[in-house]
Design a protein around this motif. Structure first.
Motif, short mmCIF file in Angstrom:
data_model
loop_
_atom_site.label_atom_id
_atom_site.label_comp_id
_atom_site.label_asym_id
_atom_site.label_seq_id
_atom_site.Cartn_x
_atom_site.Cartn_y
_atom_site.Cartn_z
N VAL A 1 -16.11 20.10 -32.65
CA VAL A 1 -15.98 19.05 -31.86
C VAL A 1 -17.12 18.20 -31.94
CG1 VAL A 1 -15.18 18.93 -29.30
CG2 VAL A 1 -14.55 21.01 -30.32
N LEU A 2 -17.02 17.09 -31.85
CA LEU A 2 -17.80 15.71 -31.70
C LEU A 2 -17.57 15.24 -30.07
CD1 LEU A 2 -16.34 13.91 -34.85
CD2 LEU A 2 -18.24 15.69 -34.11
N VAL A 3 -19.10 15.49 -30.05
CA VAL A 3 -19.35 14.45 -28.23
C VAL A 3 -20.23 13.30 -28.35
CG1 VAL A 3 -18.77 16.85 -27.23
CG2 VAL A 3 -21.28 16.60 -28.11
N ASN A 4 -20.22 12.69 -26.51
CA ASN A 4 -20.98 11.75 -27.32
C ASN A 4 -22.56 11.46 -26.64
OD1 ASN A 4 -20.51 12.01 -24.74
ND2 ASN A 4 -19.32 10.45 -24.38
N HIS A 5 -22.54 12.65 -26.80
CA HIS A 5 -23.87 12.98 -26.05
C HIS A 5 -25.16 13.91 -26.53
CE1 HIS A 5 -22.48 15.67 -24.02
NE2 HIS A 5 -21.77 15.80 -23.75
N LYS A 6 -25.66 14.11 -26.74
CA LYS A 6 -26.82 15.14 -27.38
C LYS A 6 -26.06 16.20 -26.82
CE LYS A 6 -30.98 13.49 -29.33
NZ LYS A 6 -32.46 12.73 -28.67
N ILE A 7 -26.20 17.08 -27.77
CA ILE A 7 -26.35 18.94 -27.43
C ILE A 7 -27.71 20.05 -27.49
CG2 ILE A 7 -25.83 20.89 -27.86
CD1 ILE A 7 -22.57 19.43 -29.28
N GLU A 8 -28.12 19.88 -26.13
CA GLU A 8 -29.56 20.15 -26.60
C GLU A 8 -29.86 21.71 -26.70
OE1 GLU A 8 -30.93 18.12 -22.63
OE2 GLU A 8 -31.29 16.61 -24.47
N LYS A 9 -29.13 22.64 -26.22
CA LYS A 9 -29.29 24.20 -26.26
C LYS A 9 -27.72 24.74 -26.37
CE LYS A 9 -28.17 24.22 -21.26
NZ LYS A 9 -28.63 25.20 -20.07
N ASP A 10 -27.87 26.01 -26.99
CA ASP A 10 -26.90 26.55 -27.55
C ASP A 10 -26.25 27.54 -26.01
OD1 ASP A 10 -26.72 25.74 -30.51
OD2 ASP A 10 -27.85 27.93 -30.27
N GLY A 11 -24.48 27.41 -26.40
CA GLY A 11 -23.99 28.45 -25.16
C GLY A 11 -22.50 27.76 -25.40
N ASP A 12 -21.98 28.49 -24.09
CA ASP A 12 -20.74 27.64 -23.10
C ASP A 12 -20.42 26.79 -22.89
OD1 ASP A 12 -19.57 30.19 -25.09
OD2 ASP A 12 -19.56 31.16 -23.94
N PHE A 13 -19.63 25.76 -23.57
CA PHE A 13 -19.82 24.37 -22.80
C PHE A 13 -18.25 24.25 -22.09
CE2 PHE A 13 -24.21 24.30 -23.84
CZ PHE A 13 -24.63 23.85 -23.80
N LEU A 14 -17.82 23.35 -21.24
CA LEU A 14 -16.49 23.10 -21.13
C LEU A 14 -16.34 20.84 -21.54
CD1 LEU A 14 -16.01 24.81 -17.64
CD2 LEU A 14 -14.45 24.84 -19.54
N LEU A 15 -15.50 21.34 -22.63
CA LEU A 15 -15.36 20.13 -22.86
C LEU A 15 -14.04 19.45 -22.27
CD1 LEU A 15 -15.15 17.80 -25.47
CD2 LEU A 15 -13.15 18.52 -25.80
N VAL A 16 -14.28 18.17 -21.36
CA VAL A 16 -13.60 17.75 -20.19
C VAL A 16 -12.22 16.36 -20.71
CG1 VAL A 16 -13.39 15.80 -18.20
CG2 VAL A 16 -15.45 17.54 -19.11
N ILE A 17 -11.42 17.28 -20.83
CA ILE A 17 -10.35 15.88 -21.48
C ILE A 17 -9.20 15.43 -20.83
CG2 ILE A 17 -8.25 15.50 -22.94
CD1 ILE A 17 -10.06 18.36 -24.31
N ARG A 18 -9.69 14.01 -19.97
CA ARG A 18 -8.92 13.25 -19.14
C ARG A 18 -7.42 12.71 -19.81
NH1 ARG A 18 -11.07 13.89 -14.95
NH2 ARG A 18 -13.11 13.47 -14.01
N PRO A 19 -5.84 13.12 -19.17
CA PRO A 19 -4.99 13.47 -20.02
C PRO A 19 -4.04 12.24 -20.57
CG PRO A 19 -4.84 14.18 -18.03
CD PRO A 19 -6.18 14.55 -18.21
N GLU A 20 -5.06 10.79 -19.69
CA GLU A 20 -4.83 9.53 -20.18
C GLU A 20 -5.81 9.44 -21.61
OE1 GLU A 20 -6.32 10.09 -17.75
OE2 GLU A 20 -8.22 8.70 -17.41
N LYS A 21 -6.72 9.60 -21.57
CA LYS A 21 -7.64 9.20 -22.49
C LYS A 21 -6.86 9.76 -23.90
CE LYS A 21 -10.80 7.67 -20.71
NZ LYS A 21 -12.57 8.09 -19.82
N LEU A 22 -5.94 11.42 -24.37
CA LEU A 22 -6.03 11.48 -25.53
C LEU A 22 -4.29 10.10 -25.72
CD1 LEU A 22 -4.94 14.83 -24.05
CD2 LEU A 22 -6.83 14.46 -26.52
N PHE A 23 -4.73 10.39 -27.55
CA PHE A 23 -3.21 9.33 -27.58
C PHE A 23 -3.01 9.67 -28.92
CE2 PHE A 23 -7.63 8.52 -29.53
CZ PHE A 23 -7.99 8.10 -31.13
N ILE A 24 -1.78 9.70 -29.71
CA ILE A 24 -0.94 10.15 -30.63
C ILE A 24 -1.34 9.65 -31.96
CG2 ILE A 24 1.41 9.81 -31.86
CD1 ILE A 24 2.84 10.52 -28.85
#
Lengths: 360, 295
Positions: free
Chosen positions: A260-283
């Motif tokens: 999974v790619l993200v738009n910001h720096k990942i600074e540490k290891d661990g469990d995170f939650l990817l926030v997906i807004r329903p209107e941002k997904l596209f087919i």
């Protein structure tokens, strides 16, 4: 009628009821002339904070300043604020004019001046000519306007509102949101507005203070709060979102077996939650560069008027059985048809819209 | 078919509605029968009796006697004076108490309410004689006051107006407090907060917002107490010691001593008419739905 306004400075406000922290070291600055919303679920402490500002609740410690003046020890009637209550709190034994003129009468304003200011306030809230009506002859929306007129008639520098629109039906509420905002812009008084309705907060505010568990969670513009929520609570509370658990190892994020790619720096290891807004997904049919790509099947497809809501089960083998929600606005120019229930679907999420919060 | 087309199921639905109305009427029937048998008919009989003179013929003598006899006029004045004073004292004691209770949390308010209701549920006769025991010449109150050196001679508390008032106020107080408290409890606390935020001192907020909003409950309480006082018998009879004669006691003596049903009936009719006039005037002041109180 343009008002002068005051900034509000809240510092270290704590209020305990027994062992329960209604407010826990809340500090917050409201700029002069700003429309700030205290947003939170019920029991979050947002109303307690408003009551502290109004002087109806004494905190255990902390400071509230209006301008440069400390007001924490001042009784409510000396604070000079305008306040609008949830259930209007109009005086049933007075007519509209007497209700609106009440603060002027208390201030010893002459009859002629009171009349003029009442007429002006009623005109401001578009109730001209209804001064002689009895309160119980008015509709809910009109009562709310009277309550507003009563709160602004003496030109307070600060206006507090406690869920003023929650008793109105949806359509009227949405109209009043725009109108209240316009009124604020023309009157220019510092406004602190309490609501549990995130959409209302997004619609009306200059800035939103999200409050939960008696603590300030995030303070920012509606845009900030929506696009970059500080934590899982805010991501979940503001707008619609699917929170997808991802694991970060060696600064690389993984969902099941997929990167999974993200738009910001990942600074540490661990469990995170990817926030997906329903209107941002596209087919999309193929994985494009710089986007996240998910494959699954359509579990449910619901027509909701302004949009089509898809519930998508991601492939068990690749993603570990995650469910996403996707919203396609009605009228979107689609390159391909929306797959029906049970059909395979692949969706993309732009890098700019891919954002992590820490797992709660 | 009689020209007008029958809509789908129209007749059956109307029949159903009619049956429902009939059922509701059926539910009120026992009450209506009871009111008819125990109230309307006896009052009609009373009304008739009041026009029968000593010699058994139709006459107005029972009424003319009331206007001519000084004794009767004195009884009416006493009745109204005692009722008025009892109502006034009840208001002065009851209003602050109801206000205090209305400001408490539910839990403490309920505990206070039990305090108000326990005497209310105790027998009227028991409470009245208890006052006699407490207040008489060698009663508890006088003995204690003398022992403490507060007074030298026993004070005459009973068998006079003061005794009657003490007893009646005690009996009547719950009738004032109950409607008043219900009214005050329903007053939106935000209205007081609003007044305060708009610049009213607590005293000012009370007199300009709380008190006016409590008037319907106060009037309802005053009305109930005053009307009950007008026809009150037991307490003034016991604590007044024959010196305070109210209308109800005169009715009783007319029957028991003089066997004059006509005179007693006439007095009853007058009392009833006066009460109805008061209720009518009051209903002009407060609408009936306010008596049933909402917010």
């Amino acid at each position: 009628m343009k008002n002068s306004s005051l900034n509000i400075s809240i510092k270290d406000i704590t209020k305990k009821y027994g062992d329960f922290f209604a407010l826990n070291d809340v500090s917050l600055d409201v700029t002069s002339g700003e429309f700030l919303t205290l947003l939170g679920p019920s029991g979050s402490g947002k109303t307690t904070l408003l009551m502290v500002l109004a002087g109806f609740t004494s905190p255990d410690h902390g400071s509230v300043k209006f301008g440069d003046e400390e007001v924490i020890l001042k009784p409510p009637h000396l604070r000079g604020i305008g306040m609008v209550f949830q259930n209007y709190a109009l005086f049933p034994h007075m007519n509209v004019e007497q209700n609106v003129g009440y603060p002027q009468k208390l201030r010893g304003v002459s009859v002629a001046e009171t009349k003029a200011s009442v007429d002006e306030a009623l005109a401001t809230v578009k109730l001209d000519g209804l001064g002689h009506r009895r309160v119980d002859e008015l509709s809910g929306g009109q009562r709310q306007r009277v309550a507003l007129a009563r709160a602004i008639v003496f030109k307070p520098q600060i206006l507090l509102m406690d869920e003023p629109l929650s008793a109105l039906d949806k359509k009227l509420r949405e109209e009043m949101q725009i109108e209240l905002r316009q009124l604020h812009d023309s009157l220019n008084m510092t406004t602190v507005y309490v609501t549990h309705d995130q959409k209302e907060a997004l619609t009306m505010s200059d800035r939103i203070a999200v409050i939960n568990d008696g603590q300030l969670q995030q303070l920012g513009t509606p845009n900030d709060i929506y696009q970059k929520p500080n934590n899982a609570f805010i991501a979940d509370f503001i707008g619609e979102s699917t929170l997808v658990p991802v694991t970060v190892k060696n600064k690389k994020a993984i969902l099941g077996k997929a990167d999974v790619l993200v738009n910001h720096k990942i600074e540490k290891d661990g469990d995170f939650l990817l926030v997906i807004r329903p209107e941002k997904l596209f087919i999309t049919s193929k994985k494009e560069k710089g986007t996240n790509y998910f494959k699954g099947t359509v579990k449910d497809s619901i027509f909701q008027g302004e949009s089509q809501l898809l519930v998508i089960d991601l492939d068990q083998a690749t993603y570990g059985g995650q469910t996403l929600q996707m919203r396609i606005p009605n009228g979107t120019d689609l390159k391909q048809e929306i797959p029906g229930i049970g059909k395979a679907i692949s969706v993309g999420l732009r890098l700019a819209d891919s954002y992590f919060v820490e797992s709660a | 078919m009689s020209g007008v087309a029958e809509h789908l199921n129209e007749a059956s639905l109307r029949k159903l509605a009619g049956r429902e109305r009939f059922t509701f009427f059926g539910l009120t029937l026992p009450y209506l029968l009871m009111v008819g048998a125990l109230i309307i008919i006896p009052i009609g009989w009373l009304f008739y009796l009041s026009f029968i003179g000593r010699d058994g013929t139709m006459s107005l003598e029972n009424y003319t006697r009331m206007i001519e006899s000084k004794a009767y006029i004195r009884i009416f004045i006493t009745t109204f004076k005692i009722s008025f004073l009892t109502t006034l004292i009840c208001a002065l004691i009851g209003y602050p108490l109801a206000y205090f209770m209305s400001q408490l949390s539910n839990r403490w308010a309920n505990i206070c309410m039990i305090g108000v209701l326990i005497p209310f549920w105790t027998s009227l006769l028991v409470r009245t004689y208890a006052w006699l025991v407490l207040l008489q010449k060698k009663g508890l109150v006088n003995n204690m006051a003398i022992d403490l050196g507060l007074i030298a001679e026993p004070v005459k508390f009973v068998h006079n107006t003061s005794g009657t008032l003490i007893g009646m106020v005690h009996i009547m107080l719950p009738f004032l407090i109950l409607p008043l408290y219900a009214n005050m409890r329903a007053i939106d606390k935000d209205c007081l907060k609003a007044a305060s935020s708009l610049g009213a001192t607590p005293t000012r907020a009370f007199w300009t917002v709380f008190f006016p909003m409590s008037i319907p409950g106060l009037l309802a309480g005053l009305l109930i107490v005053f009307v009950l006082c007008l026809g009150f018998y037991v307490t003034p009879a016991v604590l007044g010691g024959g010196r305070v004669i109210m209308a109800a006691m005169k009715i009783s003596s007319n029957i028991e001593l003089y066997f004059s049903w006509g005179a007693a009936s006439a007095l009853g009719v007058v009392l009833l008419v006066v009460t109805m006039i008061i209720l009518f005037v009051a209903s002009k002041l407060i609408s009936v739905d306010q008596l049933g109180q909402r917010s």
